[in-house]
Design a protein around this motif. Structure first.
Motif, PDB file in Angstrom:
ATOM      1  N   MET A 179       0.753  -1.311   0.027  1.00 11.71           N
ATOM      2  CA  MET A 179       0.011   0.204  -0.091  1.00 11.71           C
ATOM      3  C   MET A 179       0.823   1.225   0.199  1.00 11.71           C
ATOM      4  O   MET A 179       1.771   1.303   0.748  1.00 11.71           O
ATOM      5  N   GLU A 219      -7.078   9.704  -5.670  1.00  9.66           N
ATOM      6  CA  GLU A 219      -7.869   8.191  -5.348  1.00  9.66           C
ATOM      7  C   GLU A 219      -9.058   8.339  -5.783  1.00  9.66           C
ATOM      8  O   GLU A 219     -10.050   9.235  -5.641  1.00  9.66           O
ATOM      9  N   VAL A 231     -13.371  -1.408  -7.236  1.00 12.48           N
ATOM     10  CA  VAL A 231     -11.963  -1.434  -7.426  1.00 12.48           C
ATOM     11  C   VAL A 231     -11.522   0.336  -7.199  1.00 12.48           C
ATOM     12  O   VAL A 231     -12.063   1.198  -7.451  1.00 12.48           O
ATOM     13  N   THR A 232     -10.599   0.283  -6.468  1.00  7.74           N
ATOM     14  CA  THR A 232      -9.934   1.408  -5.967  1.00  7.74           C
ATOM     15  C   THR A 232      -8.624   1.719  -6.510  1.00  7.74           C
ATOM     16  O   THR A 232      -7.777   0.761  -6.359  1.00  7.74           O
ATOM     17  N   THR A 275      -1.415   2.176  -7.029  1.00 11.65           N
ATOM     18  CA  THR A 275      -1.950   0.932  -6.262  1.00 11.65           C
ATOM     19  C   THR A 275      -3.283   0.964  -6.784  1.00 11.65           C
ATOM     20  O   THR A 275      -3.989   1.874  -6.806  1.00 11.65           O
ATOM     21  N   ILE A 276      -3.809  -0.201  -7.204  1.00  2.00           N
ATOM     22  CA  ILE A 276      -5.073  -0.773  -7.644  1.00  2.00           C
ATOM     23  C   ILE A 276      -5.324  -1.726  -6.633  1.00  2.00           C
ATOM     24  O   ILE A 276      -4.799  -2.821  -6.222  1.00  2.00           O
ATOM     25  N   ILE A 277      -6.616  -1.499  -5.784  1.00  2.00           N
ATOM     26  CA  ILE A 277      -7.013  -2.376  -4.782  1.00  2.00           C
ATOM     27  C   ILE A 277      -8.424  -2.903  -5.303  1.00  2.00           C
ATOM     28  O   ILE A 277      -9.284  -2.022  -5.622  1.00  2.00           O
ATOM     29  N   TYR A 278      -8.442  -4.189  -5.379  1.00  2.00           N
ATOM     30  CA  TYR A 278      -9.469  -4.789  -5.851  1.00  2.00           C
ATOM     31  C   TYR A 278     -10.790  -5.201  -4.656  1.00  2.00           C
ATOM     32  O   TYR A 278     -10.290  -5.229  -3.558  1.00  2.00           O
ATOM     33  N   SER A 333      -6.965  -7.986  -2.591  1.00  2.00           N
ATOM     34  CA  SER A 333      -5.804  -8.073  -3.586  1.00  2.00           C
ATOM     35  C   SER A 333      -5.553  -6.717  -4.331  1.00  2.00           C
ATOM     36  O   SER A 333      -6.193  -5.835  -4.278  1.00  2.00           O
ATOM     37  N   SER A 334      -4.250  -6.582  -4.466  1.00  2.00           N
ATOM     38  CA  SER A 334      -3.730  -5.467  -5.265  1.00  2.00           C
ATOM     39  C   SER A 334      -2.727  -5.424  -6.131  1.00  2.00           C
ATOM     40  O   SER A 334      -1.927  -6.734  -6.167  1.00  2.00           O
ATOM     41  N   TYR A 372       0.642  -2.921  -7.806  1.00  2.00           N
ATOM     42  CA  TYR A 372       1.163  -1.612  -7.732  1.00  2.00           C
ATOM     43  C   TYR A 372       2.401  -1.601  -8.493  1.00  2.00           C
ATOM     44  O   TYR A 372       2.814  -2.508  -9.090  1.00  2.00           O
ATOM     45  N   ALA A 389      -6.103  -1.883 -14.759  1.00  2.00           N
ATOM     46  CA  ALA A 389      -7.370  -2.386 -13.995  1.00  2.00           C
ATOM     47  C   ALA A 389      -8.558  -3.015 -14.865  1.00  2.00           C
ATOM     48  O   ALA A 389      -9.238  -3.897 -14.951  1.00  2.00           O
TER      49      ALA A 389
END
Length: 82
Positions: free
Chosen positions: A7, A16, A27-28, A37-40, A44-45, A47, A65
């Motif tokens: 992170m 963001e 999906v962030t 960073t892609i946060i699913y 999971s992520s 980066y 993504a």
């Protein structure tokens, strides 16, 4: 940049945005001038640490993504700092 479990540190995030995939999962994407960073939805992520503009990093993460989960829809949840 010093990451913690992949992170980005809060002070490195300039933009963001939370998006929704085709299955209504969130999906962030977090981006700054030193990476993204892609946060699913499943936690999971993905980066990468790349030094370029925040917008370039955000766009790269967005394309990555979408290639992973399909079309993303903007929710209007955008946070831009600095």
């Amino acid at each position: 940049m010093s990451r913690f479990f992949g992170m980005m540190p809060r002070n490195e995030i300039d933009k963001e945005e939370t998006l929704i995939d085709e299955n209504n999962y969130k999906v962030t994407i977090q981006a700054g001038c030193n990476g993204y960073t892609i946060i699913y939805a499943d936690g999971s992520s993905m980066y990468e640490d790349i030094t370029c503009s925040t917008e370039e990093n955000f766009n790269k993460a967005f394309r990555l993504a979408e290639s992973s989960v399909g079309k993303l829809t903007r929710t209007g949840q955008v946070s831009e700092e600095r």
